[in-house]
Design an enzyme around this catalytic site. Structure first.
Site, PDB file in Angstrom:
ATOM      1  N   HIS A 288       0.865  -1.189   0.000  1.00  0.00           N
ATOM      2  CA  HIS A 288       0.000   0.000   0.000  1.00  0.00           C
ATOM      3  C   HIS A 288       0.896   1.232   0.000  1.00  0.00           C
ATOM      4  CE1 HIS A 288      -2.936   3.023   1.136  1.00  0.00           C
ATOM      5  NE2 HIS A 288      -2.007   3.475   1.957  1.00  0.00           N
TER       6      HIS A 288
ATOM      7  N   GLU B 210      -2.485   9.198   6.827  1.00  0.00           N
ATOM      8  CA  GLU B 210      -2.054   7.807   6.990  1.00  0.00           C
ATOM      9  C   GLU B 210      -0.789   7.696   7.835  1.00  0.00           C
ATOM     10  OE1 GLU B 210      -1.948   6.161   3.013  1.00  0.00           O
ATOM     11  OE2 GLU B 210      -4.142   6.225   2.849  1.00  0.00           O
TER      12      GLU B 210
END
Ligand code: UDP
Ligand code: MG
Length: 155
Positions: A118, A129
């Protein structure tokens, strides 16, 4: 010259199972991206609901979450010029069969969800994130003797 950015990478359970962690990390190291955070993370349901919220209504959502919880993932924060876009370039597009040759997903994988990795896809998501998975004290600032060759004299 683009700004120096930080971006989040997760090495997914298939990367661990297939002994590809080192191979994948090496590609980012060779580019000159600096590792400023790195740890194992055991993802849980709540973390994945947040991380993959944009996919919650997809038929593959439950399978994706199950896959992501099979083993710990390796969480990494990389830093460099335009790091968010540069990392995505090295990773390749979501479906490994349409990813460009030379990218991690094209070179080492063939299907979703097991596309190995990812990577954050925008400035906004990278910030969210990195903060989601790393506490401030888990992100390190340090000098490397190669910095001036990688980043130029301007740094
Ligand atoms: N995924 C999947 N089936 C799909 C699309 C995505 O299993 O049809 C999984 C795949 O592992 C992908 C992740 O969901 O990496 C997140 O999807 P996104 O669209 O955000 O792609 P990415 O940003 O990872 O390229
Ligand atoms: Mg995505």
């Amino acid at each position: 010259m683009p700004d120096i950015q930080k971006t989040l990478v997760l090495l997914k359970p298939d990367a661990l199972q297939r002994d590809l962690l080192g191979e994948i990390i090496a590609r980012f190291e060779r580019k000159g991206l600096k590792i400023v955070g790195m740890k194992f993370i055991r993802l849980n349901d709540a973390m994945l609901d947040e991380h993959y919220a944009h996919l919650a209504d997809k038929p593959f959502f439950a399978g994706l979450k199950k896959f992501m919880m099979q083993t710990p993932v390796v969480g990494m924060v990389f830093e460099g010029f335009g790091a968010i876009e540069e990392v995505r370039k090295i990773v390749g597009s979501t479906n490994p069969l349409s990813a460009d040759a030379g990218t991690i997903r094209a070179d080492f994988s063939m299907a979703v969800p097991s596309n190995l990795i990812h990577a954050s896809d925008s400035v906004e998501n990278a910030q969210a994130e990195v903060n989601r998975f790393f506490a401030p004290e888990e992100i390190f600032q340090y000098e490397k003797i190669t910095d001036k060759f990688v980043f130029g004299e301007g740094i």
